[in-house]
Each structure stands twice: as C-alpha cells, then as structure tokens.
Design an enzyme around this catalytic site. Structure first.
Site, PDB file in Angstrom:
ATOM      1  N   ARG A 199     -30.405  46.670 -56.533  1.00 42.53           N
ATOM      2  CA  ARG A 199     -31.641  47.188 -55.915  1.00 42.53           C
ATOM      3  C   ARG A 199     -32.729  47.365 -56.957  1.00 42.53           C
ATOM      4  O   ARG A 199     -32.442  47.684 -58.115  1.00 42.53           O
ATOM      5  CB  ARG A 199     -31.392  48.585 -55.340  1.00 42.53           C
ATOM      6  CG  ARG A 199     -30.407  48.649 -54.233  1.00 42.53           C
ATOM      7  CD  ARG A 199     -29.939  50.101 -54.128  1.00 42.53           C
ATOM      8  NE  ARG A 199     -29.866  50.522 -52.742  1.00 42.53           N
ATOM      9  CZ  ARG A 199     -29.529  51.734 -52.350  1.00 42.53           C
ATOM     10  NH1 ARG A 199     -29.263  52.674 -53.210  1.00 42.53           N
ATOM     11  NH2 ARG A 199     -29.480  52.047 -51.078  1.00 42.53           N
ATOM     12  N   TYR A 231     -39.251  44.346 -48.627  1.00 43.55           N
ATOM     13  CA  TYR A 231     -40.256  44.878 -47.689  1.00 43.55           C
ATOM     14  C   TYR A 231     -41.176  45.872 -48.400  1.00 43.55           C
ATOM     15  O   TYR A 231     -40.774  46.518 -49.366  1.00 43.55           O
ATOM     16  CB  TYR A 231     -39.604  45.494 -46.442  1.00 43.55           C
ATOM     17  CG  TYR A 231     -38.620  46.619 -46.650  1.00 43.55           C
ATOM     18  CD1 TYR A 231     -39.043  47.937 -46.781  1.00 43.55           C
ATOM     19  CD2 TYR A 231     -37.253  46.372 -46.676  1.00 43.55           C
ATOM     20  CE1 TYR A 231     -38.124  48.972 -46.942  1.00 43.55           C
ATOM     21  CE2 TYR A 231     -36.332  47.406 -46.834  1.00 43.55           C
ATOM     22  CZ  TYR A 231     -36.781  48.703 -46.961  1.00 43.55           C
ATOM     23  OH  TYR A 231     -35.860  49.723 -47.114  1.00 43.55           O
ATOM     24  N   ALA A 324     -29.568  55.504 -41.452  1.00 49.40           N
ATOM     25  CA  ALA A 324     -30.332  56.755 -41.491  1.00 49.40           C
ATOM     26  C   ALA A 324     -30.755  57.145 -40.073  1.00 49.40           C
ATOM     27  O   ALA A 324     -30.775  58.331 -39.723  1.00 49.40           O
ATOM     28  CB  ALA A 324     -31.543  56.598 -42.398  1.00 49.40           C
TER      29      ALA A 324
HETATM   30  C1  LIG Z   1     -28.376  49.578 -49.933  1.00 49.88           C
HETATM   31  C2  LIG Z   1     -28.574  50.463 -48.747  1.00 49.88           C
HETATM   32  C3  LIG Z   1     -29.710  50.322 -47.976  1.00 49.88           C
HETATM   33  C4  LIG Z   1     -29.880  51.088 -46.818  1.00 49.88           C
HETATM   34  N1  LIG Z   1     -30.991  50.898 -46.068  1.00 49.88           N
HETATM   35  C5  LIG Z   1     -31.140  51.580 -44.919  1.00 49.88           C
HETATM   36  C6  LIG Z   1     -32.273  51.377 -44.090  1.00 49.88           C
HETATM   37  O1  LIG Z   1     -33.158  50.582 -44.418  1.00 49.88           O
HETATM   38  N2  LIG Z   1     -32.357  52.079 -42.926  1.00 49.88           N
HETATM   39  C7  LIG Z   1     -31.398  52.974 -42.545  1.00 49.88           C
HETATM   40  O2  LIG Z   1     -31.532  53.580 -41.465  1.00 49.88           O
HETATM   41  N3  LIG Z   1     -30.320  53.214 -43.318  1.00 49.88           N
HETATM   42  C8  LIG Z   1     -30.164  52.542 -44.489  1.00 49.88           C
HETATM   43  N4  LIG Z   1     -29.081  52.774 -45.266  1.00 49.88           N
HETATM   44  C9  LIG Z   1     -28.106  53.791 -44.843  1.00 49.88           C
HETATM   45  C10 LIG Z   1     -28.606  55.213 -45.140  1.00 49.88           C
HETATM   46  O3  LIG Z   1     -29.111  55.260 -46.459  1.00 49.88           O
HETATM   47  C11 LIG Z   1     -27.472  56.211 -44.995  1.00 49.88           C
HETATM   48  O4  LIG Z   1     -26.894  56.064 -43.709  1.00 49.88           O
HETATM   49  C12 LIG Z   1     -27.935  57.664 -45.152  1.00 49.88           C
HETATM   50  O5  LIG Z   1     -28.744  57.824 -46.298  1.00 49.88           O
HETATM   51  C13 LIG Z   1     -26.722  58.592 -45.251  1.00 49.88           C
HETATM   52  O6  LIG Z   1     -27.138  59.921 -45.374  1.00 49.88           O
HETATM   53  P1  LIG Z   1     -26.079  61.101 -45.425  1.00 49.88           P
HETATM   54  O7  LIG Z   1     -26.895  62.360 -45.451  1.00 49.88           O
HETATM   55  O8  LIG Z   1     -25.052  60.959 -44.381  1.00 49.88           O
HETATM   56  O9  LIG Z   1     -25.308  60.931 -46.816  1.00 49.88           O
HETATM   57  P2  LIG Z   1     -25.827  60.978 -48.321  1.00 49.88           P
HETATM   58  O10 LIG Z   1     -27.228  60.531 -48.443  1.00 49.88           O
HETATM   59  O11 LIG Z   1     -24.799  60.262 -49.124  1.00 49.88           O
HETATM   60  O12 LIG Z   1     -25.825  62.525 -48.703  1.00 49.88           O
HETATM   61  C14 LIG Z   1     -24.642  63.232 -48.971  1.00 49.88           C
HETATM   62  C15 LIG Z   1     -24.984  64.489 -49.778  1.00 49.88           C
HETATM   63  O13 LIG Z   1     -23.829  65.307 -49.868  1.00 49.88           O
HETATM   64  C16 LIG Z   1     -23.675  65.803 -51.185  1.00 49.88           C
HETATM   65  N5  LIG Z   1     -22.245  66.091 -51.383  1.00 49.88           N
HETATM   66  C17 LIG Z   1     -21.222  65.182 -51.421  1.00 49.88           C
HETATM   67  N6  LIG Z   1     -20.051  65.815 -51.548  1.00 49.88           N
HETATM   68  C18 LIG Z   1     -20.326  67.147 -51.584  1.00 49.88           C
HETATM   69  C19 LIG Z   1     -19.511  68.317 -51.699  1.00 49.88           C
HETATM   70  N7  LIG Z   1     -18.168  68.236 -51.800  1.00 49.88           N
HETATM   71  N8  LIG Z   1     -20.116  69.532 -51.718  1.00 49.88           N
HETATM   72  C20 LIG Z   1     -21.482  69.639 -51.604  1.00 49.88           C
HETATM   73  N9  LIG Z   1     -22.295  68.551 -51.493  1.00 49.88           N
HETATM   74  C21 LIG Z   1     -21.715  67.333 -51.483  1.00 49.88           C
HETATM   75  C22 LIG Z   1     -24.212  64.676 -52.058  1.00 49.88           C
HETATM   76  O14 LIG Z   1     -24.591  65.150 -53.343  1.00 49.88           O
HETATM   77  C23 LIG Z   1     -25.399  64.170 -51.211  1.00 49.88           C
HETATM   78  O15 LIG Z   1     -26.587  64.879 -51.526  1.00 49.88           O
HETATM   79  C24 LIG Z   1     -28.885  52.037 -46.438  1.00 49.88           C
HETATM   80  C25 LIG Z   1     -27.749  52.216 -47.226  1.00 49.88           C
HETATM   81  C26 LIG Z   1     -27.599  51.436 -48.372  1.00 49.88           C
HETATM   82  C27 LIG Z   1     -26.345  51.622 -49.200  1.00 49.88           C
END
Ligand SMILES: Cc1cc2nc3c(=O)[nH]c(=O)nc-3n(C[C@H](O)[C@H](O)[C@H](O)COP(=O)(O)OP(=O)(O)OC[C@H]3O[C@@H](n4cnc5c(N)ncnc54)[C@H](O)[C@@H]3O)c2cc1C
Length: 448
Positions: A199, A231, A324
């Site tokens: 990336r 993009y 997301a």
């Molecule tokens: C390359 C790539 C591109 C993407 N592009 C898109 C897109 O264009 N559009 C889209 O909709 N989605 C996209 N996604 C998917 C999207 O980014 C994710 O679905 C979303 O960010 C996930 O969010 P989350 O809050 O579930 O997890 P995360 O963002 O992983 O957050 C988890 C949080 O939990 C914390 N944590 C972990 N374990 C613990 C613990 N034991 N105790 C306390 N805290 C903890 C971490 O520090 C972190 O802050 C993409 C993903 C990737 C890999």
C-alpha cells in the site's frame, strides 16, 4: 430507565468500536472503550465507503454522515461520479485500444463514489466521543463470564466488570476465541485469503506526473494473478494505491505483515509484464507485505454476555470495498437493540447481575446475530469471489473482459441498496418478540 452502572465495554477503537461508541452515545447508553494502543490511530491508507455505509452513518447519528461527506472525495471528473472503479489491464499499455477501453466502469446511477483518508475518518469519529470514556494502553488478555457479569483482565494487571462486552478487536482479536473457542474451535483463527498487498499514498501531483489523467478517478488494473487499485482521497490532493498479489503458499509469518526488499516487491509483479507507469507508482510503496485474512465461517456472533462486531466477526478481503461498511451496519443494529434493552428494562433488573438480566442481554445479542450475521458473512464470501474476478480467475468469468464487467456491474446492488431502516425495525421487533416469550414474562411480572 437504567442507572449509570450499566456500562457497555467496547474492546478496540477501530472503525467498528468507534461506530458502536457513536451509536451508544447518541442513545445515552454508558460505555467504556478499552484500546491496546496508546492513542486513536489509523493506518496511512484510504478507505472507500458505499451507499449502505453512508446510510448507516446517517441512522447512527445524522451529523456523522454530514461530517463524512465534508471530507469524502469522489472521482474528480464529474462524468465518473457514479463509477465505483474502472477496469484497465496491468500489462504494458494498460489495454488501451481494446473494445471495452473507455467503457470499462462499474457502479450504478444511485451510487456515488466516496473515499477518504483513514486519518480523516478517524478524526471525525473520535470527535463524537468523550475522552473520559476511553482507556488507552490496556490490552484485554482475559474475559471471564461469571455470576452474571464479565470480568475483563488487562495486561497491566487491572480488571473491570461489565454487564455487556463487545469485542471490536479486529481480524485477529482475542474476543473471537472467547465467543467461539469452546463450541467451534476450528473457526477461531482467521484464514489466509491467498493474497497479500502493498500500500501507499501518492500525492496527486506525482500520480498525475506518472499516470496522467488516469490518476483522477478510481481504477482497477487487472492481470491473471494480481490487481492494482488506485483512487483519489484527501479532496483530490492524493491517490490511494493498493497492489494485490495472489499467493497460494502458506502464510508463515507470525504477524499479518512482514518486510521484504524493494527488489522483491517489484519482482512480484514482473511476471504480469506490468506497465512501467504502474511500476513507478509501486516503487513509492513501503516493501511491506500485508497478508489478507478473513473469517469465511462464523457460526455465531455471541456467547452469553460477550458479542463480536466488525472484523473480529466477519473480516473479509477488501475487494468489494465493504468491510468498513459492514462494521458500521453492525454498529447501527447493535446500538439500536442495546438501546431497546437499556430503555425498556427497569433499573433494578438492569443494574444488578441476575440470571434474568443475562437472559435479556442474550436476547439482544440473539436479535443482532439473526439480523447481521447472514448479511455480513455473505459479504465475506462474495468478496472472495470478487477478488478472484479482479485477478481474472472468477468462476464462469475467467479472463473474458466483457463477462468481468458484466459481473462487476451486477454484484453490488444487494450491498449498496439494502434496507437498513428495515433491519433496525426487525431487530427491535425481534427483541420484543423474544422478551415477550412466556419464559421472560413469568419472571418480569409484566415489567417490560
Ligand atoms: C488493504 C485493505 C483495504 C481495505 N479497504 C476497504 C475499503 O475501501 N472499504 C471498506 O469498507 N473496507 C475496507 N477494508 C476493510 C476495513 O478496513 C475493515 O473492515 C475495518 O477497518 C475493520 O475495523 P475493526 O474496527 O473491526 O477492526 P480494526 O480496525 O482492526 O480495529 C481493532 C482495534 O482493536 C484493538 N485491539 C486489538 N486487540 C485488542 C485487545 N486485546 N485489547 C484492546 N484493544 C485491542 C486494536 O489496537 C485496534 O485499534 C480494507 C481492508 C484492507 C486490509
């Protein structure tokens, strides 16, 4: 109306955890976010959000959507407003002159392309959250359900008790093992989705110098075994670049990323006779391979008073730009059903551990699971199919460009046009239905 000692623990402050926190704030439901990192943080990359994500924001708190629209960036050319992406070839020449050239986009008349820098999205989301409700530098290492509460243990030795715990801790999150470990041990670990990505973010000025006008709108450069998406973000001042490489070997690195040499990174795309302009864009990336992991199977999203939200429940490959958006849909539905629980349950039941309170919480999670899991898991599986189409290996589609475009133009409607107001209604009705059951009513004496 419940008292203040009913407090929802949100483990993780990514898009999922923050989305839930905004929803709970809006409904005046007390919560505490526990985040392992020292501060709110987002990877330096872009994120694209579709109409369903925008409607979720609106329903969570309409200010959220308005603020997002202020920082969101679409395609810069007005005639590309409704185009999600436009196909190009990755090989030298990019396919210019082929029959589909100039007409290789997919999208819909109701779809409007929006994307943002993750940092800008994070800034908006955190602006809704009272910092007094956030604990940083605390990694949850244990969750124990006992006597009607959940005991959280942190790596610094502290503990906390909560009636409701929502694991939002990402694709490799610990909470998944607590929810699924005993009943479905094979489903705990994320599966490698046979891809890694590189990336980078390139300034629009540099991107235009390299690829010309192709930089101003979302593009998907495809080849048999790799693809490359670009993009505009940051109000058109920058371009988000993600290079995907298929990888059928096993992922052996202990983490989800590892560094290689720049030569190795560039060599990864040589076999596709990569266009020299794309090679120059790739040259800007840090040579770090980010493994793509997913959860194709999640038989339930909850276990008693602990529930999963976001990637820890349903991480999928990023091919449909939908992960997301699914986090935000989870946040909407879970906050609304917790709102039902919070507002309809008398204080004396809600604020003291009891078997009845546990059952009411389980009822909320059951309703959330019923509404959200089929749709979110479908997104995981169809995202995998979509990723295969981008690398010209889609079933029944292969490398036939007209079939590729036909498929891409017909596969997003169920994601983008979903009736989220209907889901909110359904989850609230389902809660009423479960709690209206005689098993509850005999214990509640008509209190709900
Ligand atoms: C390359 C790539 C591109 C993407 N592009 C898109 C897109 O264009 N559009 C889209 O909709 N989605 C996209 N996604 C998917 C999207 O980014 C994710 O679905 C979303 O960010 C996930 O969010 P989350 O809050 O579930 O997890 P995360 O963002 O992983 O957050 C988890 C949080 O939990 C914390 N944590 C972990 N374990 C613990 C613990 N034991 N105790 C306390 N805290 C903890 C971490 O520090 C972190 O802050 C993409 C993903 C990737 C890999």
């Amino acid at each position: 109306m419940a008292g203040s000692d009913f407090n929802v623990a949100i483990v993780g402050a990514g898009i999922g955890g923050l989305g839930l926190a905004i929803g709970l704030s809006h409904l005046n439901i007390p919560f505490t976010i526990y985040e392992a990192a020292p501060a709110f943080s987002a990877v330096g990359a872009g994120v694209g959000l579709g109409p369903n994500a925008l409607r979720s924001m609106d329903l969570i708190d309409h200010r959220f959507r308005d603020m997002y629209m202020n920082i969101a960036t679409g395609n810069l050319r007005p005639e590309k407003k409704h185009v999600m992406m436009e196909a190009m070839r990755m090989e030298e020449g990019l396919g210019e002159g082929e029959s589909w050239w100039g007409n290789g986009g997919w999208g819909a008349s109701y779809f409007e392309r929006t994307g943002a820098h993750r940092k800008d999205l994070l800034d908006i989301m955190t602006s809704f959250i009272d910092r007094g409700n956030v604990r940083f530098n605390v990694r949850v290492k244990e969750m124990k359900q006992n006597g009607g509460t959940v005991l959280l243990e942190f790596d610094n030795g502290e503990v906390a008790n909560h009636a409701v715990v929502v694991g939002c801790d990402g694709v490799k999150g610990f909470s998944r093992s607590v929810v699924l470990g005993e009943r479905y041990p094979d489903c705990v670990e994320p599966k490698y989705a046979d891809r890694y990505v590189y990336r980078t973010i390139v300034s629009m000025e540099d991107a235009k110098e390299i690829v010309g006008d192709l930089a101003t709108d979302a593009k998907m450069y495809i080849a048999k075994g790799a693809n490359f998406s670009t993009y505009p973000i940051s109000e058109g001042r920058a371009v988000n670049v993600v290079a995907f490489k298929e990888d059928k070997t096993q992922w052996t690195a202990p983490d989800t990323t590892y560094e290689v040499s720049k030569e190795q990174m560039l060599a990864d795309f040589e076999e596709f006779r990569i266009d020299s302009r794309l090679k120059r864009l790739l040259d800007r990336a840090q040579p770090v391979r980010w493994g793509v992991f997913h959860h194709p199977e999640t038989p339930t999203y909850y276990n008693s008073q602990i529930c999963l939200l976001g990637d820890v429940a349903h991480a999928g490959g990023p091919h449909q730009g939908g992960g997301a958006g699914q986090c935000l849909e989870d946040a909407l539905i879970l906050s609304r059903v917790l709102g039902k629980l919070f507002k309809s349950t008398p204080d004396d039941i809600l604020t003291k551990p009891s078997p009845l309170r546990t059952e009411l919480i389980e009822a909320a999670f059951e309703a959330y699971d019923e509404i959200r899991r089929p749709r979110a898991q479908k997104q995981v599986l169809t995202s995998e199919e979509c990723g295969n189409i981008y690398i010209l290996k889609g079933q029944g589609v292969g490398d036939d460009m007209s079939k590729v475009l036909e498929n891409l133009n017909s596969r997003f409607e169920w994601i983008w046009l979903h009736d989220l107001e209907g889901d909110v209604r359904k989850v609230e009705e389902r809660w009423d239905e479960i709690v209206g059951d005689s098993r509850f009513q005999s214990n509640l004496n008509g209190k709900i």
